[in-house]
Design a protein around this motif. Structure first.
Motif, PDB file in Angstrom:
ATOM      1  N   HIS A  73       0.810  -1.222   0.000  1.00 17.13           N
ATOM      2  CA  HIS A  73       0.000   0.000   0.000  1.00 17.13           C
ATOM      3  C   HIS A  73       0.847   1.278   0.000  1.00 17.13           C
ATOM      4  O   HIS A  73       0.295   2.380  -0.096  1.00 17.13           O
ATOM      5  N   SER A  74       2.147   1.148   0.096  1.00 19.89           N
ATOM      6  CA  SER A  74       3.018   2.331   0.113  1.00 19.89           C
ATOM      7  C   SER A  74       2.960   3.095  -1.207  1.00 19.89           C
ATOM      8  O   SER A  74       3.360   4.260  -1.267  1.00 19.89           O
ATOM      9  N   LYS A  82      -3.951   1.617  11.036  1.00 20.30           N
ATOM     10  CA  LYS A  82      -4.606   2.626  11.854  1.00 20.30           C
ATOM     11  C   LYS A  82      -3.615   3.635  12.412  1.00 20.30           C
ATOM     12  O   LYS A  82      -3.844   4.848  12.349  1.00 20.30           O
ATOM     13  N   ASN A  83      -2.539   3.146  12.960  1.00 17.62           N
ATOM     14  CA  ASN A  83      -1.498   4.019  13.490  1.00 17.62           C
ATOM     15  C   ASN A  83      -0.302   3.961  12.543  1.00 17.62           C
ATOM     16  O   ASN A  83       0.453   3.003  12.553  1.00 17.62           O
ATOM     17  N   CYS A  87       3.479   1.410  11.174  1.00 21.13           N
ATOM     18  CA  CYS A  87       3.543   0.781   9.856  1.00 21.13           C
ATOM     19  C   CYS A  87       4.931   0.870   9.237  1.00 21.13           C
ATOM     20  O   CYS A  87       5.651   1.863   9.415  1.00 21.13           O
ATOM     21  N   PHE A  88       5.293  -0.153   8.482  1.00 24.43           N
ATOM     22  CA  PHE A  88       6.590  -0.166   7.805  1.00 24.43           C
ATOM     23  C   PHE A  88       6.706   0.944   6.758  1.00 24.43           C
ATOM     24  O   PHE A  88       7.796   1.304   6.344  1.00 24.43           O
ATOM     25  N   PRO A 119      -1.707  -4.089  13.564  1.00 22.83           N
ATOM     26  CA  PRO A 119      -0.910  -5.186  14.123  1.00 22.83           C
ATOM     27  C   PRO A 119       0.326  -4.684  14.865  1.00 22.83           C
ATOM     28  O   PRO A 119       0.849  -3.606  14.582  1.00 22.83           O
ATOM     29  N   LEU A 120       0.773  -5.505  15.817  1.00 20.85           N
ATOM     30  CA  LEU A 120       2.034  -5.259  16.513  1.00 20.85           C
ATOM     31  C   LEU A 120       3.068  -6.176  15.867  1.00 20.85           C
ATOM     32  O   LEU A 120       2.945  -7.391  15.927  1.00 20.85           O
ATOM     33  N   TRP A 121       4.073  -5.582  15.227  1.00 23.16           N
ATOM     34  CA  TRP A 121       5.011  -6.359  14.417  1.00 23.16           C
ATOM     35  C   TRP A 121       6.221  -6.861  15.197  1.00 23.16           C
ATOM     36  O   TRP A 121       7.029  -7.630  14.658  1.00 23.16           O
TER      37      TRP A 121
END
Length: 284
Positions: A73-74, A82-83, A87-88, A119-121
């Motif tokens: 999606h970048s 959401k936050n 995100c990467f 998600p928490l990565w």
């Protein structure tokens, strides 16, 4: 067993805590198989969708990591997580899309499957997403401290409940609402921190009933023999006169001590991350 140890075990306040702690063990045993199977099913479902919906030809890669992967999606102007700070795509320097055209899409599918799209990565290794279903499942955990957990069996009740709460694929396969799952999750933390406190009979029974309610979910556990066996043990623990061996007490106390040590380690990790963030802020 010494007379002193017998006397300690027979104290009602102590017995009640042991009953509550044992109930967590049986709940975890009953819930574990379901979560493991559904995480495996979700993994297979996502891989299938990647081929059918995105035209991914090869489901092979081992080159993408938390440090170099750029989400699909970048290419858009808006982040789907959401936050965005989590995100990467928030820090694109030294990142690239998956050279095998699969992991970047997989990242986006995980975000969309998360109940909060956030998600928490920290617990997961993207290089293993394609080959290890549990590594994908760990994307749905809510807290740090599970990076070294390689299976459902290695994961505590809080972790299993977190995955069920955050993974919409699993939610669709349960009738139990998120609030009921969250209640048991909170109960587990209360019991861990109440080893030195008195627990009344009615409180212990309330906790056990909450666990039984989850395991009685007909949609999720209709043919799950492990869950049915756990319910039998949980109902036995509702009886204040139930048999509790000294060995059982020692085991649950050791399990509790280990869980508290893990939680302390998790807090240290968070503190170190905060210190690093503050260090870079001060530099700027």
């Amino acid at each position: 067993m010494s007379e002193e140890l017998k006397k300690n075990l027979n104290k009602q306040s102590n017995r009640n805590w042991v009953r509550a702690a044992l109930s967590l063990r049986y709940f975890k045993q009953g819930f574990e198989t379901f979560v493991r199977n559904e995480v495996r099913g979700h993994h297979a479902d996502i891989l299938k969708r990647l081929q059918e919906e995105e035209g991914v030809l090869s489901l092979h890669c081992g080159e993408c990591t938390s440090d170099n992967l750029l989400p699909q999606h970048s290419v858009q102007k808006k982040c789907i997580q959401k936050n965005r700070k989590h995100c990467f795509c928030s820090e694109q320097f030294c990142r690239r899309h998956c050279p095998n055209k699969v992991c970047s899409y997989l990242y986006d599918y995980i975000v969309k499957a998360h109940s909060n799209n956030d998600p928490l990565w920290t617990n997961t290794d993207p290089s293993k997403w394609l080959t290890d279903y549990w590594e994908l499942g760990k994307c749905f955990l809510s807290t740090f401290g599970y990076a070294d957990k390689q299976s459902a069996a290695d994961t505590d009740a809080t972790g299993l409940l977190s995955i069920a709460i955050n993974d919409t694929y699993i939610q669709e396969r349960m009738d139990t609402d998120i609030e009921s799952l969250a209640k048991v999750k909170d109960t587990r933390n209360i019991i861990l921190h109440s080893a030195a406190l008195s627990l009344e009979d009615d409180v212990v029974i309330k906790y056990i009933d909450e666990m039984i309610q989850v395991l009685q979910d007909r949609k999720a556990f209709a043919s799950d023999a492990t869950a049915k066996d756990a319910i039998v043990h949980l109902n036995e623990l509702k009886n204040v006169q139930c048999h509790i061996s000294f060995e059982d007490e020692l085991e649950v106390r050791e399990e509790t001590l280990k869980a508290i040590e893990d939680m302390t380690h998790e807090k240290r990790i968070i503190c170190n991350i905060i210190k690093q963030i503050n260090f870079f802020i001060d530099i700027k």
